[in-house]
Design a protein around this motif. Sequence first.
Motif, PDB file in Angstrom:
ATOM      1  N   MET A  46     -13.595   6.861 -20.990  1.00  0.00           N
ATOM      2  CA  MET A  46     -12.401   6.118 -20.614  1.00  0.00           C
ATOM      3  C   MET A  46     -12.545   4.626 -20.869  1.00  0.00           C
ATOM      4  O   MET A  46     -11.560   3.928 -21.039  1.00  0.00           O
ATOM      5  CB  MET A  46     -12.104   6.342 -19.129  1.00  0.00           C
ATOM      6  N   GLY A  47     -13.788   4.132 -20.866  1.00  0.00           N
ATOM      7  CA  GLY A  47     -13.996   2.723 -21.098  1.00  0.00           C
ATOM      8  C   GLY A  47     -13.476   1.840 -19.989  1.00  0.00           C
ATOM      9  O   GLY A  47     -13.043   0.712 -20.210  1.00  0.00           O
ATOM     10  N   ILE A  48     -13.520   2.321 -18.735  1.00  0.00           N
ATOM     11  CA  ILE A  48     -12.890   1.572 -17.662  1.00  0.00           C
ATOM     12  C   ILE A  48     -13.659   0.311 -17.311  1.00  0.00           C
ATOM     13  O   ILE A  48     -13.099  -0.587 -16.691  1.00  0.00           O
ATOM     14  CB  ILE A  48     -12.703   2.433 -16.394  1.00  0.00           C
ATOM     15  N   GLY A  49     -14.912   0.185 -17.716  1.00  0.00           N
ATOM     16  CA  GLY A  49     -15.652  -1.022 -17.397  1.00  0.00           C
ATOM     17  C   GLY A  49     -15.050  -2.262 -18.011  1.00  0.00           C
ATOM     18  O   GLY A  49     -15.260  -3.364 -17.535  1.00  0.00           O
ATOM     19  N   ALA A  50     -14.286  -2.096 -19.088  1.00  0.00           N
ATOM     20  CA  ALA A  50     -13.682  -3.245 -19.761  1.00  0.00           C
ATOM     21  C   ALA A  50     -12.222  -3.434 -19.385  1.00  0.00           C
ATOM     22  O   ALA A  50     -11.547  -4.294 -19.918  1.00  0.00           O
ATOM     23  CB  ALA A  50     -13.797  -3.063 -21.276  1.00  0.00           C
ATOM     24  N   MET A  51     -11.720  -2.618 -18.440  1.00  0.00           N
ATOM     25  CA  MET A  51     -10.312  -2.673 -18.095  1.00  0.00           C
ATOM     26  C   MET A  51     -10.151  -3.252 -16.699  1.00  0.00           C
ATOM     27  O   MET A  51     -11.043  -3.164 -15.859  1.00  0.00           O
ATOM     28  CB  MET A  51      -9.709  -1.262 -18.166  1.00  0.00           C
ATOM     29  N   ALA A  52      -9.018  -3.854 -16.432  1.00  0.00           N
ATOM     30  CA  ALA A  52      -8.737  -4.462 -15.137  1.00  0.00           C
ATOM     31  C   ALA A  52      -7.832  -3.546 -14.324  1.00  0.00           C
ATOM     32  O   ALA A  52      -6.867  -2.987 -14.845  1.00  0.00           O
ATOM     33  CB  ALA A  52      -8.084  -5.826 -15.320  1.00  0.00           C
ATOM     34  N   THR A  53      -8.158  -3.362 -13.044  1.00  0.00           N
ATOM     35  CA  THR A  53      -7.323  -2.575 -12.157  1.00  0.00           C
ATOM     36  C   THR A  53      -6.561  -3.489 -11.219  1.00  0.00           C
ATOM     37  O   THR A  53      -6.968  -4.605 -10.940  1.00  0.00           O
ATOM     38  CB  THR A  53      -8.183  -1.584 -11.344  1.00  0.00           C
ATOM     39  N   ASP A  54      -5.431  -2.986 -10.727  1.00  0.00           N
ATOM     40  CA  ASP A  54      -4.558  -3.746  -9.843  1.00  0.00           C
ATOM     41  C   ASP A  54      -4.763  -3.295  -8.406  1.00  0.00           C
ATOM     42  O   ASP A  54      -4.911  -2.099  -8.130  1.00  0.00           O
ATOM     43  CB  ASP A  54      -3.098  -3.526 -10.244  1.00  0.00           C
ATOM     44  N   LEU A  55      -4.755  -4.263  -7.479  1.00  0.00           N
ATOM     45  CA  LEU A  55      -4.917  -3.944  -6.072  1.00  0.00           C
ATOM     46  C   LEU A  55      -3.610  -4.087  -5.305  1.00  0.00           C
ATOM     47  O   LEU A  55      -3.178  -3.166  -4.626  1.00  0.00           O
ATOM     48  CB  LEU A  55      -5.987  -4.845  -5.438  1.00  0.00           C
ATOM     49  N   ASN A  56      -2.993  -5.259  -5.391  1.00  0.00           N
ATOM     50  CA  ASN A  56      -1.819  -5.553  -4.575  1.00  0.00           C
ATOM     51  C   ASN A  56      -0.656  -5.955  -5.470  1.00  0.00           C
ATOM     52  O   ASN A  56      -0.821  -6.771  -6.374  1.00  0.00           O
ATOM     53  CB  ASN A  56      -2.136  -6.690  -3.596  1.00  0.00           C
ATOM     54  N   ASP A  57       0.507  -5.380  -5.209  1.00  0.00           N
ATOM     55  CA  ASP A  57       1.643  -5.658  -6.079  1.00  0.00           C
ATOM     56  C   ASP A  57       2.793  -6.346  -5.365  1.00  0.00           C
ATOM     57  O   ASP A  57       3.866  -6.507  -5.941  1.00  0.00           O
ATOM     58  CB  ASP A  57       2.133  -4.379  -6.775  1.00  0.00           C
ATOM     59  N   PHE A  58       2.593  -6.776  -4.099  1.00  0.00           N
ATOM     60  CA  PHE A  58       3.629  -7.544  -3.407  1.00  0.00           C
ATOM     61  C   PHE A  58       2.982  -8.419  -2.337  1.00  0.00           C
ATOM     62  O   PHE A  58       2.031  -7.995  -1.672  1.00  0.00           O
ATOM     63  CB  PHE A  58       4.659  -6.605  -2.760  1.00  0.00           C
ATOM     64  N   GLU A  59       3.510  -9.635  -2.201  1.00  0.00           N
ATOM     65  CA  GLU A  59       3.027 -10.561  -1.182  1.00  0.00           C
ATOM     66  C   GLU A  59       3.923 -10.462   0.059  1.00  0.00           C
ATOM     67  O   GLU A  59       5.076 -10.913   0.042  1.00  0.00           O
ATOM     68  CB  GLU A  59       3.027 -11.995  -1.708  1.00  0.00           C
ATOM     69  N   PHE A  60       3.412  -9.860   1.117  1.00  0.00           N
ATOM     70  CA  PHE A  60       4.170  -9.736   2.348  1.00  0.00           C
ATOM     71  C   PHE A  60       4.098 -11.031   3.148  1.00  0.00           C
ATOM     72  O   PHE A  60       3.194 -11.859   2.962  1.00  0.00           O
ATOM     73  CB  PHE A  60       3.643  -8.559   3.169  1.00  0.00           C
ATOM     74  N   ASP A  61       5.042 -11.205   4.062  1.00  0.00           N
ATOM     75  CA  ASP A  61       5.086 -12.422   4.872  1.00  0.00           C
ATOM     76  C   ASP A  61       4.042 -12.412   5.980  1.00  0.00           C
ATOM     77  O   ASP A  61       3.608 -13.473   6.440  1.00  0.00           O
ATOM     78  CB  ASP A  61       6.482 -12.598   5.479  1.00  0.00           C
ATOM     79  N   ALA A  62       3.650 -11.218   6.440  1.00  0.00           N
ATOM     80  CA  ALA A  62       2.656 -11.135   7.518  1.00  0.00           C
ATOM     81  C   ALA A  62       2.009  -9.761   7.499  1.00  0.00           C
ATOM     82  O   ALA A  62       2.579  -8.784   6.982  1.00  0.00           O
ATOM     83  CB  ALA A  62       3.313 -11.395   8.873  1.00  0.00           C
TER      84      ALA A  62
END
Length: 323
Positions: A46-62
């Motif tokens: 898969m070659g995932i060592g060279a790929m970037a993963t996403d953690l958070n896709d929205f900034e909540f207020d609290a």
Amino acid sequence: MVLFLHDFSFKSPEEVLAEVTGGMRMNHGAAPAQAMPGMGGMTGMMGIGAMATDLNDFEFDAYLANDRTLDDPEIVRVDKGGRVLLRAVNASSMTVLWVDLGATRGNLVAVDGGPCQPYSATRFGFAPGQWLDIEIDLPSDGTALPILALREGTRERTGLILAPSSASISRVADLSEAERPAFSRDMTQEASLSAVAPLAPRLTDRRHTVMLGGAMMPYLWTINGENRGNHTPIPARSGERVEVTLYNMSMMAHPMHLHGHAFQVVGIGMQRIAGALRDTVHVPPMNMVTIAFDAGEAASWMFHCHHMGHLQTGMMTELAVSV
């Protein structure tokens, strides 16, 4: 004692969804993915060592603990040197969290209501829809113990404070000094868990492979290449032992929840384990998790990602159990 955690926005759910689907990519904590234990040759393929993963896709207020922030946290009065059972519930719509006990060790004794062999640590991770039961021995010197919930990959945090009546209580900032690591890429905890009462040994009657897909841009998420409303049900018969291997081919983790059933985690990557009994399992990006269960009552049981943005934009199917 309950620690009920959730993410909060002044925007309506419709506004939140419009923002995440409109190409406004909130990519906090993205870093090269790490190879998971047991992946073997698949990781290299898969070659995932060279790929970037996403953690958070929205900034909540609290980020709230029992509906409060660390500006005014709940103070729970406890006995000096006593033991408490903390039930932490991740009721967030889109946020993975760590429960952090500081220097104090706790024992994780149940996940999603399923008792497990005690797992000792100072920090425990969980995804939306999951819950943890943690036994904690309080400091014998009578000092207060903050129980913090840390948003993965960022500095935001919330929590409450356990304190004997005589303890002094210091203010805890809502931002930590450093960003926290990604629970969504770390299967150490899951691989260490084992059920107190695992599934009875028997032959597997039916196996399914389920592909989890999607991307941030466009913000669409699928199961087996299909989205909800256009999905193909996953078949099973009541009483069958069923194994489902969840392949996550996307760059975000997915907490997969099966209605009406408790399942056992029996594989992480290419490695077989005798894991915990759960109803929600967090599947890391570019990795796979296998679950096993005995199909229950004949009905259509919803099977979906518990990240509400992913669910709403397509990541839902059903387990169709027949007689």
